[in-house]
Motif scaffolding. Sequence first.
Motif, mmCIF file in Angstrom:
data_model
loop_
_atom_site.group_PDB
_atom_site.id
_atom_site.type_symbol
_atom_site.label_atom_id
_atom_site.label_comp_id
_atom_site.label_asym_id
_atom_site.label_seq_id
_atom_site.Cartn_x
_atom_site.Cartn_y
_atom_site.Cartn_z
ATOM 1 N N THR A 229 -0.044 4.277 11.561
ATOM 2 C CA THR A 229 -0.501 2.904 11.761
ATOM 3 C C THR A 229 -2.013 2.911 11.639
ATOM 4 N N GLY A 230 -2.531 2.136 10.694
ATOM 5 C CA GLY A 230 -3.972 2.069 10.494
ATOM 6 C C GLY A 230 -4.543 0.792 11.079
ATOM 7 N N TYR A 231 -5.726 0.884 11.673
ATOM 8 C CA TYR A 231 -6.441 -0.280 12.181
ATOM 9 C C TYR A 231 -7.503 -0.674 11.171
ATOM 10 N N VAL A 232 -7.480 -1.941 10.724
ATOM 11 C CA VAL A 232 -8.420 -2.410 9.719
ATOM 12 C C VAL A 232 -9.099 -3.678 10.211
ATOM 13 N N ARG A 233 -10.414 -3.725 10.058
ATOM 14 C CA ARG A 233 -11.167 -4.949 10.329
ATOM 15 C C ARG A 233 -11.426 -5.605 8.970
ATOM 16 N N LEU A 234 -10.955 -6.849 8.801
ATOM 17 C CA LEU A 234 -11.086 -7.541 7.525
ATOM 18 C C LEU A 234 -12.378 -8.352 7.516
ATOM 19 N N ARG A 235 -13.157 -8.207 6.456
ATOM 20 C CA ARG A 235 -14.414 -8.930 6.302
ATOM 21 C C ARG A 235 -14.251 -10.210 5.504
#
Length: 675
Positions: free
Chosen positions: A281-287
């Motif tokens: 499970t990857g954590y991504v912050r979307l810009r």
Amino acid sequence: MSSIPATLNIGIVAHVDAGKTSLTERLLFDAGAVGRLGSVDAGDTRTDCGRIERERGITVRTAVASLRAGPVQVNLIDTPGHTDFVAEVERALSVLDGAVLVLSAVEGVQAHTRVLMRVLREAGLPVALFVNKTDRRGARPDGVLADVRRLLSPDAVALNRVCGAGTPGARTLPLDRDDPAVATGIAEALAAHDEALLARLVDGLPAPTGAELDGLLAARVSEGLVYPVLFGSAITGEGAPELVRALTALFPLNTPGPADTDQEPRGTVFAIERSASGEKTGYVRLRSGRLADRDHVVLHRDSCGESDDRATAHRGRLTRLEVVGAESDRGRVLTAGHIGRVRGLPGLRVGDRFGPPPAGGPGPRFARPSLEALARPQDGRDGPRLHTALVALAEQDPLISVRTVPGEGVSVLLYGEVQKEVVAATLADDFGVRAVFDRSTIVHVERPNGVGEAVETVGSQPPDGFAATVGLRVEPGEEGSGVTFRREVELGALLPSFDRAVAETVHETLAQGLYGWQVTDCVVTLVRSGFVAPVSTARDFRCLTPMVLMRALHRAGTRVMEPVHAFELEVPADALSAVLAALGAAGGHVHASRPGRDVWSLTGELPARAVHGFRSALPGLTRGEGLLVSRHARVRPVAGRPPRRARTDGNPLNRQEYLIHLGRSGPGGRTPPGR
């Protein structure tokens, strides 16, 4: 569908034991995000979910939790506090809108607190300081505030005060910004960054009203110029509501509009978790843009410290997406400003980017670990499992890259001894593999001494050779350039798959030079090439390239280089002589010094091998008041006999040796057929 709330992504950072995980737990509990207040001592906090974290009472992996503060969704990113995990903190910086730096009202400003504040200021992030543990015996809020202004920043502005400090009944009261004395104090702090306000105060005009101050304060805080300070206790909850109000009122919020959603998805993977079954499970912050379940995505990856042609892209499809803190009706669509959990990408690694690179080139590249340790399984039969487990850990932290040392174990790059202990415990707990680590050693690199060239042609090889011609030249490159691969052969002289095989194998081979260390700052040029259609395969080029390259490298010769750190050092004036003597004994050199009223500031260089010992001795030399900030700066030639890395004899492989090597451990595990 409900409206998308404004978001705020806040990092919680601190020196170890300042109470940042307890503060995170308090904020979640007060907001109703968790039904019971967890405790670090009891090992039942929301963000420290691993057994190692619970038993040791320290955070070793970045964790994310969410709460609602009125119309704002606040995502809390809890980061490690120990210096061995500073790379984890630095990775989190790229996804933050601001940070809360937690201090103890008892211990005050500590060495790592100052390091963290410096990192946050260099990143240009808004920062609020929360002085925790005001209810503990020995709490000294006024003294800590003075230390904050002296050691961290003179632009610290207190927003509340403490009554009954140092007692279980300690309480906090917000400062009334309509009070003339309070308003004047805050205005004077803001005037250092506001010429109009400064002129107003100089002319003797009344200080701004509370409402005016709030606007001015928010502007300066969002620019990272002024730092609000709040006192409280994570255990009793005092000061926590004021902290949340300050964050949502003073920090810039993410309020994405339709234009943000219409753009191409851009975001960064900053953390990875693995389930018991091994699913990532990857954590991504979307810009910008949006992501949704079943979307096809392109992921970009940069290799640390290598040339641009090592950047890679790979494709995949999201099998599941969850928005952190989202309501069920919008929990499967990630929009700009939010953080999401993504699954279905087995090759995912920390640092991977969704979408094209940001304008201005690749993102930050962090200093590689300077220590290396060899890990062996306690049970000799667990060798393959140990390698698989360490590779999985390297996906969560690519900078600890692993390599197999035939017959000895697996080598791991590390930042410190605590990290090594945590890795060993993680292997046992999460992967069921017990490993023994050798003593850590300093990582060196090699650079070419001169120019060397070697060629192998199809016609010159015996019947057991390869259906390929490869000629390579090795020469020194610019300092800090990594490995650059060039071609002097005519474009199209090789099939694309053959050309790619040579380029990729060059980088793989240079992971170990003549003394076993990684070769860097060099240029490798393909000077001859050829193949026999339809006999030749990409494997011929992958097998022949290492032999030619090592022979060329042997003719060029290499120097072994040791890492050197640039340091900034602050010491009390009365401890200067003792510190300079210790620096000299450690092989350090002072380049510049600047005297202050009570403190001297020094800059210079120190061998990486001496940093840990000097850092450990510094508190005793300075009564705990010395501060050392160091980062990898360069490498320099090793004096005396060059150290060798495990299992490397320093000689180029001849054809016979290489074929034997391939038969034991090469591609496919087979000796190539005769031609």
